[in-house]
Design a protein around this motif. Structure first.
Motif, PDB file in Angstrom:
ATOM      1  N   UNK A 268      -7.432  -0.685   2.343  1.00  0.00           N
ATOM      2  CA  UNK A 268      -6.383   0.543   2.577  1.00  0.00           C
ATOM      3  C   UNK A 268      -7.132   1.644   2.612  1.00  0.00           C
ATOM      4  N   UNK A 269      -7.848   2.224   3.739  1.00  0.00           N
ATOM      5  CA  UNK A 269      -8.556   3.309   3.764  1.00  0.00           C
ATOM      6  C   UNK A 269      -7.751   4.693   2.927  1.00  0.00           C
ATOM      7  N   UNK A 270      -8.520   5.378   2.318  1.00  0.00           N
ATOM      8  CA  UNK A 270     -10.018   5.547   2.393  1.00  0.00           C
ATOM      9  C   UNK A 270     -10.834   4.670   1.595  1.00  0.00           C
ATOM     10  N   UNK A 271     -10.073   4.394   0.162  1.00  0.00           N
ATOM     11  CA  UNK A 271     -10.858   3.442  -0.567  1.00  0.00           C
ATOM     12  C   UNK A 271     -10.063   2.392  -1.488  1.00  0.00           C
ATOM     13  N   UNK A 272      -8.856   2.031  -1.037  1.00  0.00           N
ATOM     14  CA  UNK A 272      -7.960   1.349  -1.694  1.00  0.00           C
ATOM     15  C   UNK A 272      -7.711  -0.002  -0.806  1.00  0.00           C
ATOM     16  N   UNK A 273      -6.662  -0.817  -1.388  1.00  0.00           N
ATOM     17  CA  UNK A 273      -6.591  -2.070  -0.628  1.00  0.00           C
ATOM     18  C   UNK A 273      -4.969  -2.326  -0.492  1.00  0.00           C
ATOM     19  N   UNK A 274      -4.538  -3.254   0.166  1.00  0.00           N
ATOM     20  CA  UNK A 274      -3.202  -3.443   0.534  1.00  0.00           C
ATOM     21  C   UNK A 274      -3.185  -5.177   0.660  1.00  0.00           C
ATOM     22  N   UNK A 275      -2.086  -5.561  -0.532  1.00  0.00           N
ATOM     23  CA  UNK A 275      -2.108  -6.943  -0.764  1.00  0.00           C
ATOM     24  C   UNK A 275      -0.658  -7.099   0.220  1.00  0.00           C
ATOM     25  N   UNK A 276      -0.551  -7.879   1.240  1.00  0.00           N
ATOM     26  CA  UNK A 276       0.608  -8.464   1.872  1.00  0.00           C
ATOM     27  C   UNK A 276       1.046  -9.700   1.458  1.00  0.00           C
ATOM     28  N   UNK A 277       2.352 -10.142   1.659  1.00  0.00           N
ATOM     29  CA  UNK A 277       2.896 -11.392   1.557  1.00  0.00           C
ATOM     30  C   UNK A 277       3.859 -11.456   2.584  1.00  0.00           C
ATOM     31  N   UNK A 278       3.837 -12.592   3.107  1.00  0.00           N
ATOM     32  CA  UNK A 278       5.042 -13.056   3.997  1.00  0.00           C
ATOM     33  C   UNK A 278       5.955 -14.127   3.657  1.00  0.00           C
ATOM     34  N   UNK A 279       7.067 -13.701   3.731  1.00  0.00           N
ATOM     35  CA  UNK A 279       8.358 -14.601   3.252  1.00  0.00           C
ATOM     36  C   UNK A 279       9.182 -14.820   4.488  1.00  0.00           C
TER      37      UNK A 279
END
Length: 150
Positions: free
Chosen positions: A133-144
């Protein structure tokens, strides 16, 4: 004779996004907001309950492991009622520290009070992953998804 093809009607995807403080209170609020939003969209009780637990785990992980002082985390929900599909995303500011699940066939320490969150997400979601997840992060995604009615 030519027949006109009627335009495909697609059901709109409902979305919700909220920035929340990287605190225990923010994680709790993420769970409560998610449940309120999902109920307003008319999702099934099963999907709402599973999503509540997934949001709680991902938001807690964002607070415990993704926190950068002065930075919030973001909760995003996207629901496609026609497909019965819900995407849960939690973005935080720590891209250098990704989620780690236990290796297959390993159990968490029974005396530990942590280490079960992603195992729970794996059990409740159809799929989950982590992306930058720019510029320095992250995204955790879950699909239900809701079970198809046969």
């Amino acid at each position: 004779m030519n027949h006109a093809t009627p335009p495909q009607v697609t059901s709109p995807t409902s979305t919700f996004t909220q920035l929340l403080s990287s605190t225990r209170r923010g994680a709790r609020l993420a769970r409560l907001l998610a449940v309120t939003e999902l109920r307003s969209w008319g999702t099934s009780q099963d999907l709402t309950e599973r999503a509540e637990l997934v949001v709680a785990e991902l938001a807690t992980n964002a607070v415990l492991h993704g926190r950068v002082p002065g930075r919030c985390f973001r909760l995003t929900l996207a629901y496609d009622p026609a497909a019965g599909r819900l995407r849960v995303e939690v973005s935080d500011a720590r891209g250098d520290l990704g989620p780690r699940s236990l290796p297959a066939g390993t159990e968490p320490d029974p005396l530990s009070t942590t280490g079960r969150g992603l195992t729970l997400v794996t059990a409740l979601a159809d799929h989950w992953d982590c992306v930058p997840h720019p510029p320095s992060g992250k995204t955790v995604r879950a699909l239900l998804t809701t079970p198809s009615e046969a």
